[in-house]
Write an enzyme that holds these catalytic residues in place. Structure first.
Site, PDB file in Angstrom:
ATOM      1  N   GLY A 138      28.058  13.385 -23.210  1.00  0.00           N
ATOM      2  CA  GLY A 138      27.574  14.566 -24.036  1.00  0.00           C
ATOM      3  C   GLY A 138      28.550  15.658 -23.987  1.00  0.00           C
ATOM      4  O   GLY A 138      29.184  16.193 -23.272  1.00  0.00           O
ATOM      5  N   SER A 139      28.626  15.959 -25.559  1.00  0.00           N
ATOM      6  CA  SER A 139      29.857  16.880 -25.835  1.00  0.00           C
ATOM      7  C   SER A 139      29.545  17.430 -27.317  1.00  0.00           C
ATOM      8  O   SER A 139      28.486  17.292 -27.754  1.00  0.00           O
ATOM      9  CB  SER A 139      30.909  15.968 -25.695  1.00  0.00           C
ATOM     10  OG  SER A 139      30.749  14.644 -26.172  1.00  0.00           O
TER      11      SER A 139
END
Length: 222
Positions: free
Chosen positions: A184-185
């Site tokens: 997640g980013s």
């Protein structure tokens, strides 16, 4: 195909899941507990397999094109003052990657790496504006005959490991893999104001395929 950037995490988690499944089959009673452990282990294994997948992509041809470096959704398009690489006002295009997206990052343009800097920062949610300035991030500045492009790989609340082996002097080719951010980013792309932005907020991007913008040379030739 599993990305090489995730071999360490993927094979560690896969081994743990397989051991749990084996132990559950041999020793766990009653059956309800055994099957619950097996189902959870397969679910975790399925998640990490999906997360570290690395599909092939077909990158559009065109030296004037700027290609999305990440799968995800465009959450920000705005003009900002950029003082790391451009030292002037530029376009910022931010792509948020959920845990379900492919997380392998790809070069937005061909060119030479002119600048890199790793910033050890905070871990705010990646979709928040302050993440661009305050979160852990890797900054990469690229230059070619058409102009400059800068990227920020930004770690989110869950993602806490950025993979980027690029260094100044490296020659890049548009659409090729260059790293990833685990779990997640977000990736911010900074472009000259002369670039015609070809995307809008809410658009879904595909790394190595979606066109984010065009340098002015292409428009002048048409």
């Amino acid at each position: 195909m599993i990305t090489k950037y995730g071999y360490d995490v993927f094979f560690t988690i896969a081994a743990v899941c397989l051991v749990i499944i084996l132990l559950a089959l041999l020793f766990v009673e009653p059956k309800s507990y055994r099957y619950s452990l097996i189902v959870v282990s397969f679910a975790v294994l399925g998640f990490v397999t999906n997360f570290f997948r690395d599909p092939e992509r077909r990158t559009p041809n065109g030296k004037h094109l700027i290609i999305a470096p990440a799968d995800g959704k465009v959450v920000v398009i705005k003009q900002v003052q950029e003082n790391e690489f451009f030292h002037e006002k530029v376009w910022q295009v931010s792509i948020f990657m959920s845990p379900l997206n492919v997380h392998v990052n790809r070069n937005p343009v061909s060119g030479v790496v002119k600048h890199t800097r790793y910033v050890k920062g905070e871990f705010f949610a990646a979709f928040e504006d302050k993440a661009s300035e305050k979160n852990e991030q890797m900054i990469v500045g690229i230059e070619n005959a058409e102009g400059k492009v800068m990227m920020k790989q930004i770690a989110g609340f869950i993602a806490r490991r950025i993979v980027c082996p690029l260094k100044p002097g490296d020659t890049l080719h548009a659409g090729e893999r260059f790293g990833m951010i685990k779990f997640g980013s977000r990736v911010d792309v900074f472009l000259p104001l002369t670039v015609e932005v070809k995307t809008k907020t809410g658009d879904v991007t595909v790394a190595g395929e979606t066109i984010l913008g065009e340098f002015p040379g292409l428009r002048m030739e048409n």
